[in-house]
Design an enzyme around this catalytic site. Structure first.
Site, PDB file in Angstrom:
ATOM      1  N   GLU A   1       0.436  -1.037  -0.124  1.00 16.03           N
ATOM      2  CA  GLU A   1       0.586   0.151  -0.183  1.00 16.03           C
ATOM      3  C   GLU A   1       0.773   1.581  -0.056  1.00 16.03           C
ATOM      4  O   GLU A   1       0.557   2.589   0.561  1.00 16.03           O
ATOM      5  CB  GLU A   1      -1.226   0.114   1.683  1.00 16.03           C
ATOM      6  CG  GLU A   1      -1.785  -1.229   0.900  1.00 16.03           C
ATOM      7  CD  GLU A   1      -2.609  -0.302   0.203  1.00 16.03           C
ATOM      8  OE1 GLU A   1      -3.110   0.025  -0.723  1.00 16.03           O
ATOM      9  OE2 GLU A   1      -3.627  -1.547   0.499  1.00 16.03           O
ATOM     10  N   GLY A   2       2.493   1.682  -0.736  1.00 18.02           N
ATOM     11  CA  GLY A   2       2.085   2.188  -0.481  1.00 18.02           C
ATOM     12  C   GLY A   2       4.359   2.133   0.272  1.00 18.02           C
ATOM     13  O   GLY A   2       3.557   1.975   1.536  1.00 18.02           O
TER      14      GLY A   2
END
Length: 769
Positions: free
Chosen positions: A454-455
């Site tokens: 998620e990043g």
């Protein structure tokens, strides 16, 4: 005096007379602003504009409205959500043998898979009208957290369909036909979804995905229709190996002008059955210490109709905006839930272990070296849960606070790493031996996964938190950027001039108040409450002012270069983040009725955040490109130096007292932890409770040893027998102490395996020893 009066009059005339102000200030500033305005790519612009401003906006404006914070709804579960937790979630956790899942089967059991589908675990966010559970974000988060305290593999398997994926995207953007087609089957578990975004050349920079979809005509169901010719190669896709429906992100183009005159349409999302011709579900990955399904998918010249685009053809090119807005689920619910679970499990088990494990005749929790680490576990766990609750509640308010969820994702996963490291240090050898009784190892090995997805955390801290927050949350900067970008330059200048006057007043007020609060240690700052937490509201308000003026200086003096000064950006992001973390702690303390037993945890958490804020500001000022400005800023914020210190030893010791004894505070701190009577958590909890019930008896024996009535260099079993012999304790007391000691030995022991068993050459006969 006359010169001063003339200067004041001159300043008033310059600012009050529009034509003079435009000529001398606004027009040159407008030209400068256009020149230093950082260039934004299309994906950056869409990311910047996506999401909502929430409490982060209050922290950026320099004067947070604490009453607004207190007015946010207190997170709670509905009756049906609580029932699901008490029944289906508890049943699921009891079915899970995480050691077997990870090290033997490399998968959830068929019975668990079926239970997840039958009971709607994959449909937590799907509306009831489509057969789903329609649970709140708080419920979603709490369910995932509880499962994660037993099995990360199961937790990830549950969380992915309920976060960024086909279900989430369909509910927000799908056509009615798409919803009717897919949501009921997803809700019933007849279809299992995955979403394919990441590829070999596109990770955190998802905008660079090389996967393509070219508009063309092709055959579908025997007819020639307008559609897309897709080519993709994706990896790290959770649930891909078992998915029946694939969400796919790709770059869409229309070179032949079949849809219009735009060639590069942009990132688009489509929904494709994995049984569709040409779709390949490739090799499986094996994420460290977890056996959740994760793998690859490929497609070469796969033709799909245009109406398979999520939202229909009119949503072509809008995929990146859709993805950024929906990332709040992953960043604001799922990953914070896993991090909070790490805290709950580590705090409960480590506190118990620190009590039952003895060295030199004392529980190791009595040694100050252990207390330092144990207190860090407790303080961080309190903050983790506070962040989990407040962040998920924002999503329940139908908000998508992109900056806040990025803060939660980064800091909660990093804090969970600290927590589990400390838990390992205290458990020592017990933590490193794998087996059914090891409740920490899989969580320890799973932390890097949360940090990566998620990043990546490095990207999130250095670019996203402040980079997006400064522009989106600042009261004037985004509006000034929009004015500078207007096609009508004169109209843009007019709007810019109005904004600039307000911005100058805003900056001047913040600079003045920052210095005033620094000189007075914020004693005259306002607080919405009285009592022991009032000082924290005052200090956080002071640091909010300091963040506002620091942001203005950094953006003014560095301009577009700030985008590349990642260390500067990261430090300013740390200030914003710890202002948010401390806010959530204060919010939790208020929501839970200002419990006296919470105070050591509150003080520890906020003292830690203030210390980190102070360090971030010192790092910013010391490394500011203009050394003179950096020195002046340091003196403005801290005229007498940085007085923020690490949490006190007293707070740490008070936290430890709560963690190494049964009680309401320990239960509230770790209430999500699933205790399995047949596994390591159950054995540890039973030993802890039994030993604590006998605490007075063991103290009596220790006192007798000091007096010389009992020998000091004997085993506990022999000591109990001798105490019974001299009638210091009776038969029942001796039996209780022996039983407690037996449980203690079971709890501190580790799993043993017969020779050849791990290699599969002998019959299994593992036991704790």
């Amino acid at each position: 005096m006359s010169i001063l009066i003339l200067l004041i009059v001159a300043v008033v005339i310059i600012f009050m007379v529009t034509d003079i102000r435009l000529s001398l200030i606004s027009r040159p500033a407008f030209a400068f602003f256009k020149r230093v305005l950082p260039p934004l790519s299309q994906t950056e612009r869409e990311a910047m504009e996506a999401g909502d401003i929430w409490w982060d906006g209050e922290l950026f404006k320099g004067d947070p409205d604490w009453h607004k914070l207190h007015a946010y709804a207190k997170p709670s579960l509905s009756e049906k959500e609580q029932s699901f937790l008490d029944n289906q979630v508890q049943t699921l956790c009891a079915m899970l043998d995480d050691y077997k899942i990870v090290h033997q089967d490399k998968d959830l059991s068929p019975e668990v898979w079926q239970y997840l589908k039958d009971e709607g675990f994959f449909a937590l966010i799907i509306p009831e009208s489509y057969g789903g559970r329609d649970f709140s974000a708080i419920a979603n988060s709490t369910i995932v957290s509880t499962i994660a305290t037993k099995s990360l593999t199961a937790a990830v398997t549950v969380m992915v369909p309920n976060s960024l994926g086909p279900g989430e995207l369909l509910m927000h953007y799908g056509t009615e036909e798409q919803k009717e087609r897919w949501l009921p089957s997803l809700a019933k578990g007849k279809d299992v979804p995955c979403f394919a975004l990441t590829g070999p050349e596109a990770g955190s920079d998802a905008g660079s995905i090389p996967d393509t979809g070219v508009v063309c005509e092709g055959l579908y169901n025997g007819e020639t229709v307008l559609g897309l010719r897709l080519n993709w190669s994706k990896r790290y896709i959770t649930l891909a190996p078992v998915a029946s429906v694939l969400g796919l992100a790709f770059k869409m183009s229309d070179p032949d002008g079949l849809l219009g005159d735009k060639v590069d349409i942009g990132i688009t999302c489509a929904l494709i059955p994995t049984s569709h011709p040409g779709v390949q579900i490739g090799e499986r990955h094996y994420p460290m210490a977890m056996a959740f399904m994760n793998g690859t998918t490929y497609g070469e010249d796969v033709f799909i109709p245009l109406d398979w685009i999520i939202g229909g053809p009119e949503y072509a090119g809008r995929g990146w905006r859709m993805l950024v807005e929906c990332l709040s689920a992953g960043r604001g619910i799922s990953l914070p839930a896993l991090a909070s679970a790490t805290g709950h499990l580590s705090a409960r088990m480590t506190g118990a272990y620190a009590y039952v494990r003895k060295q030199f005749g004392l529980s190791i929790g009595k040694f100050e070296g252990v207390q330092e680490s144990l207190a860090r576990i407790g303080g961080h766990t309190y903050a983790l849960e506070a962040m989990r609750l407040m962040t998920a509640s924002a999503i329940d308010m139908k908000l998508s606070p992109s900056v806040v969820t990025a803060i939660a994702k980064y800091h909660m996963t990093e804090m969970s790493r600290v927590v589990v490291n400390d838990a390992f240090d205290i458990h020592a050898g017990k933590a490193i031996q794998l087996g059914h009784h090891n409740y920490l190892a899989h969580g320890y090995m799973g932390v890097p996964i949360s940090i990566t997805v998620e990043g990546a955390n490095i990207l999130t801290r250095n670019l996203m938190i402040f980079g997006q927050g400064a522009t989106r949350c600042h009261p004037y900067v985004l509006k000034e950027m929009e004015a500078a970008a207007m096609a009508d330059a004169e109209e843009g200048l007019k709007q810019f001039d109005d904004l600039l006057v307000k911005h100058i007043l805003f900056a001047g007020t913040n600079a003045t108040m920052t210095l005033f609060h620094g000189l007075t240690a914020a004693r005259f700052n306002s607080a919405p409450v009285s009592g022991p937490t009032a000082k924290y509201y005052k200090q956080l308000g002071r640091m909010s002012r300091a963040l506002a003026i620091s942001t203005d200086l950094a953006m003014l003096l560095l301009g577009g270069e700030l985008k590349r000064k990642e260390m500067i950006s990261a430090r300013l992001g740390d200030v914003l983040s710890h202002l948010y973390i401390a806010s959530t702690v204060l919010k939790r303390y208020e929501d839970q009725g200002r419990q006296q037993s919470d105070l050591p945890f509150v003080e520890y958490s906020i003292d830690h955040s203030l210390y980190q804020i102070g360090q971030a500001f010192y790092g910013l000022c010391s490394n500011f490109p203009n050394k003179l400005i950096g020195y002046a800023l340091k003196r403005l914020i801290f005229p007498f130096g940085n007085s923020y210190r690490q949490p006190s030893d007293e707070s740490a010791q008070q936290i430890c007292q709560h963690m190494i004894k049964p009680g309401v505070m320990r239960n509230r701190l770790t209430h999500l932890c699933f205790i399995d009577d047949n596994a390591g958590t159950g054995v540890m909890e039973q030993a802890f409770q039994a030993m604590y019930r006998c605490e007075g008896l063991f103290a009596k024996l220790n006192k007798a040893q000091h007096k010389g009535e009992l020998p000091s260099k004997v085993s506990i079993i022999e000591l109990i027998e001798k105490a019974k012999f001299i009638k210091l304790i009776n038969e029942d007391e001796a039996e209780a102490m022996l039983a407690a000691n037996e449980l203690r030995l079971q709890a501190i022991n580790v799993d043993n395996f017969a020779p050849g068993e791990l290699e599969g050459r002998t019959v299994k006969s593992s036991k704790a020893a």
